[in-house]
Design a protein around this motif. Sequence first.
Motif, PDB file in Angstrom:
ATOM      1  N   TYR A 191     -29.487  26.074  -1.414  1.00  0.00           N
ATOM      2  CA  TYR A 191     -29.794  25.823  -2.849  1.00  0.00           C
ATOM      3  C   TYR A 191     -28.645  25.771  -3.804  1.00  0.00           C
ATOM      4  O   TYR A 191     -27.891  26.808  -4.081  1.00  0.00           O
ATOM      5  CB  TYR A 191     -30.670  26.769  -3.552  1.00  0.00           C
ATOM      6  CG  TYR A 191     -32.043  26.852  -2.674  1.00  0.00           C
ATOM      7  CD1 TYR A 191     -33.325  26.472  -3.344  1.00  0.00           C
ATOM      8  CD2 TYR A 191     -32.100  27.784  -1.670  1.00  0.00           C
ATOM      9  CE1 TYR A 191     -34.506  26.520  -2.584  1.00  0.00           C
ATOM     10  CE2 TYR A 191     -33.350  27.946  -0.939  1.00  0.00           C
ATOM     11  CZ  TYR A 191     -34.466  27.329  -1.498  1.00  0.00           C
ATOM     12  OH  TYR A 191     -35.833  27.508  -0.748  1.00  0.00           O
ATOM     13  N   VAL A 192     -28.380  24.619  -4.300  1.00  0.00           N
ATOM     14  CA  VAL A 192     -27.093  24.263  -5.207  1.00  0.00           C
ATOM     15  C   VAL A 192     -27.475  24.274  -6.472  1.00  0.00           C
ATOM     16  O   VAL A 192     -28.109  23.344  -6.982  1.00  0.00           O
ATOM     17  CB  VAL A 192     -26.211  22.989  -4.612  1.00  0.00           C
ATOM     18  CG1 VAL A 192     -25.021  22.932  -5.661  1.00  0.00           C
ATOM     19  CG2 VAL A 192     -25.945  22.953  -3.213  1.00  0.00           C
ATOM     20  N   CYS A 193     -27.171  25.513  -7.140  1.00  0.00           N
ATOM     21  CA  CYS A 193     -27.978  25.628  -8.628  1.00  0.00           C
ATOM     22  C   CYS A 193     -29.187  24.977  -8.781  1.00  0.00           C
ATOM     23  O   CYS A 193     -29.524  24.194  -9.595  1.00  0.00           O
ATOM     24  CB  CYS A 193     -27.052  25.189  -9.662  1.00  0.00           C
ATOM     25  SG  CYS A 193     -26.098  23.226  -9.457  1.00  0.00           S
ATOM     26  N   ALA A 194     -30.239  25.582  -7.725  1.00  0.00           N
ATOM     27  CA  ALA A 194     -31.406  24.637  -7.553  1.00  0.00           C
ATOM     28  C   ALA A 194     -32.551  25.717  -7.756  1.00  0.00           C
ATOM     29  O   ALA A 194     -32.492  26.891  -8.019  1.00  0.00           O
ATOM     30  CB  ALA A 194     -31.577  24.250  -6.102  1.00  0.00           C
ATOM     31  N   PHE A 195     -33.787  25.113  -8.278  1.00  0.00           N
ATOM     32  CA  PHE A 195     -34.908  25.781  -8.476  1.00  0.00           C
ATOM     33  C   PHE A 195     -35.512  26.432  -7.256  1.00  0.00           C
ATOM     34  O   PHE A 195     -35.307  25.969  -6.094  1.00  0.00           O
ATOM     35  CB  PHE A 195     -36.036  25.003  -8.910  1.00  0.00           C
ATOM     36  CG  PHE A 195     -35.722  24.486 -10.410  1.00  0.00           C
ATOM     37  CD1 PHE A 195     -36.145  25.355 -11.350  1.00  0.00           C
ATOM     38  CD2 PHE A 195     -35.631  23.252 -10.568  1.00  0.00           C
ATOM     39  CE1 PHE A 195     -36.023  24.982 -12.727  1.00  0.00           C
ATOM     40  CE2 PHE A 195     -35.316  22.598 -11.963  1.00  0.00           C
ATOM     41  CZ  PHE A 195     -35.725  23.457 -12.996  1.00  0.00           C
ATOM     42  N   SER A 232     -27.761  23.172 -17.475  1.00  0.00           N
ATOM     43  CA  SER A 232     -29.096  22.774 -17.512  1.00  0.00           C
ATOM     44  C   SER A 232     -29.871  23.526 -16.992  1.00  0.00           C
ATOM     45  O   SER A 232     -31.169  23.713 -17.201  1.00  0.00           O
ATOM     46  CB  SER A 232     -28.826  21.551 -16.484  1.00  0.00           C
ATOM     47  OG  SER A 232     -28.021  20.529 -16.986  1.00  0.00           O
ATOM     48  N   ILE A 233     -29.425  24.374 -15.838  1.00  0.00           N
ATOM     49  CA  ILE A 233     -30.289  25.544 -15.220  1.00  0.00           C
ATOM     50  C   ILE A 233     -29.691  26.767 -15.387  1.00  0.00           C
ATOM     51  O   ILE A 233     -28.533  26.964 -14.794  1.00  0.00           O
ATOM     52  CB  ILE A 233     -30.891  25.189 -13.943  1.00  0.00           C
ATOM     53  CG1 ILE A 233     -31.461  24.033 -13.645  1.00  0.00           C
ATOM     54  CG2 ILE A 233     -31.458  26.613 -13.644  1.00  0.00           C
ATOM     55  CD1 ILE A 233     -32.027  24.024 -12.335  1.00  0.00           C
ATOM     56  N   PRO A 234     -29.298  27.225 -16.690  1.00  0.00           N
ATOM     57  CA  PRO A 234     -28.566  28.662 -16.891  1.00  0.00           C
ATOM     58  C   PRO A 234     -28.520  29.511 -15.813  1.00  0.00           C
ATOM     59  O   PRO A 234     -29.355  29.660 -15.222  1.00  0.00           O
ATOM     60  CB  PRO A 234     -28.918  28.993 -18.501  1.00  0.00           C
ATOM     61  CG  PRO A 234     -29.866  27.805 -19.016  1.00  0.00           C
ATOM     62  CD  PRO A 234     -30.455  27.251 -17.744  1.00  0.00           C
ATOM     63  N   VAL A 235     -27.394  30.019 -15.577  1.00  0.00           N
ATOM     64  CA  VAL A 235     -26.929  30.991 -14.620  1.00  0.00           C
ATOM     65  C   VAL A 235     -27.968  32.181 -14.623  1.00  0.00           C
ATOM     66  O   VAL A 235     -28.418  32.756 -13.639  1.00  0.00           O
ATOM     67  CB  VAL A 235     -25.552  31.518 -14.536  1.00  0.00           C
ATOM     68  CG1 VAL A 235     -25.100  32.344 -15.649  1.00  0.00           C
ATOM     69  CG2 VAL A 235     -25.160  32.186 -13.192  1.00  0.00           C
TER      70      VAL A 235
END
Length: 236
Positions: A97-101, A189-192
């Motif tokens: 998962y690369v900064c993924a949901f 975009s998808i904060p850490v």
Amino acid sequence: MNTFLFVHGAFQGSWCWDQIKPSLQQKGHTVIAIDLPGSGEDATPPQDVSLESYVNKVVTTIEKIDEPVILVGHSMSGMVISQVAENIPDKIKKLVYVCAFVPENGQAISDIASGGPKATFDEKNQTITLMEEFIAEDMLNESSEEDLQLFKKKIRPQPVQPFEDQVSLTNERFGRVPSVYIETTNDRSIPVDLQRQMYATKPFERIYTLDADHFPFYSRKKELVDCLLDIAVTER
């Protein structure tokens, strides 16, 4: 050597992986990147696109490959690779998962993300189109001007239905596929913090940290490749 199968995120296509593919191929790995339905060069009408159609495209691709794959999903495609792993767990060597949901059973992206990207909605085509200022400020905020212009040139409107479709996952299938997460600490975009909330729900083998924006295959190319190469040599 391994086979990497890359699945892009929303608004994108297989082209988003072009700058990191050669580094993996030079190490002897096979690298495949696909266009999801209605994305990249795929001509599927957006009204016909769903999470299921995304999953079917990935499953069909994997079933043509002789060995289990390292399946890499960016952003939205965390939903896709999760469902693929549920459907064909024995064909997946590892999920990345690369900064993924990271969904739980029964969730859709709309259940996880609040607000979503700044975009305009096209009711006729059932798509959303990114607003110009959002791309530079909140998506590629650490990427080069050259990569920013490339991204703007290639993106397409995103079908909305995959954001509403729910995954169906079980511990017996999805839950037994080894997984790793690559978090991006400068992600707007998808904060850490959201990334960490999501990956805390699943026993990931390892968490990699990149000081990157939402597009590390642009802003931290070498570091992302190093993570993927390390994943490839780590025992299942």
